[in-house]
Write an enzyme that holds these catalytic residues in place. Structure first.
Site, PDB file in Angstrom:
ATOM      1  N   HIS A   1      28.817  46.725  -1.071  1.00 11.79           N
ATOM      2  CA  HIS A   1      28.165  47.415  -0.595  1.00 11.79           C
ATOM      3  C   HIS A   1      26.917  48.074  -1.658  1.00 11.79           C
ATOM      4  CE1 HIS A   1      25.955  51.330   0.978  1.00 11.79           C
ATOM      5  NE2 HIS A   1      26.691  50.923   1.500  1.00 11.79           N
TER       6      HIS A   1
ATOM      7  N   GLU B   1      22.554  44.971   5.274  1.00 12.54           N
ATOM      8  CA  GLU B   1      21.694  45.858   5.408  1.00 12.54           C
ATOM      9  C   GLU B   1      20.792  46.234   4.093  1.00 12.54           C
ATOM     10  OE1 GLU B   1      25.327  49.582   5.764  1.00 12.54           O
ATOM     11  OE2 GLU B   1      25.233  48.983   3.975  1.00 12.54           O
TER      12      GLU B   1
END
Ligand code: G3P
Length: 221
Positions: free
Chosen positions: A92, A140
């Site tokens: 992430h 992202e």
């Protein structure tokens, strides 16, 4: 895993801590029970409780590429699998790891039968990590995370480029997008751009009316 899917990353917000997180998981379970394709990534300390209590797919927010044994404080894919989680986020934006660790963790997850979702910052990284054959790549752009403008509006090209590059590298890998996603319109746009769903956090976790937001988000798929 069924797609399109919406994965809610609860991060470590106050609004997802303790009873707040439990309430959100209960709400997400209600949507899952009524047939909505939703999964959650609760706080790490809640994983075992939620995996025991709920039937919707539960993801870890992170796993460590360390051996089982003398690795105090870490979280292995084996432990995450053993408590009944469906999968894990890897790399992430808020917990970057090396490319070697991404590769090793994807392989470990595959062996264990854990769904792997590798986060990437741009289309080139999406293509590079697709080569490891995770179940999902989730693109992202870091600068849009936690903001008010959806990636699908601010940078639709990063989504469509990721889809094109991932599918040409490894057609079996599914593509999610995230950052700033807040509405059903954002989800519909993601799907129109070729994504298999979205990964989002603040739009749900920090919403005043989470049920209304989830109804809107899930109503568009
Ligand atoms: O993992 C999802 C996340 O990084 C996106 O966050 O708050 O922009 O939906 P947010």
């Amino acid at each position: 895993m069924e797609t399109p899917v919406i994965i809610i990353n609860m991060k470590t917000y106050h609004e997802s801590t303790g009873g707040n997180g439990l309430a959100l998981a209960e709400l997400c379970q209600e949507f899952f029970d009524s047939g909505s394709p939703i999964a959650i990534a609760p706080q790490q300390c809640d994983l075992a409780l939620f995996a025991h209590k709920f039937s919707l797919p539960i993801f870890s927010q992170h796993v460590d590429n360390v051996r089982q044994g003398g690795t105090t404080g870490r979280m292995t894919p084996e432990a995450v699998k053993s408590i009944g989680c469906a999968g894990t986020l890897i790399n992430h934006s808020e917990f970057r790891i090396t490319s070697d660790d991404v590769k090793a963790l994807v392989a470990r997850c595959r062996e264990l039968g854990l769904v792997s979702c590798v986060c990437t910052k741009d289309a080139a990284e999406s293509r590079a990590y697709a080569a490891f054959r995770p179940d999902f790549v989730a693109v992202e752009p870091p600068e849009l995370i936690g903001g008010d403008i959806s990636v699908t509006t601010a940078n639709p090209g990063i989504v469509s480029d990721s889809v094109r590059m991932v599918k040409s590298a490894e057609p079996s890998v599914k593509v999610l997008c995230g950052a700033g996603v807040k509405t059903g319109g954002d989800v519909a746009k993601a799907i129109e751009l070729g994504a298999d769903g979205v990964l989002l956090a603040s739009g749900v976790v920090k919403a005043k009316d989470r049920k209304a937001v989830l109804t809107d988000l899930l109503g568009s798929i």
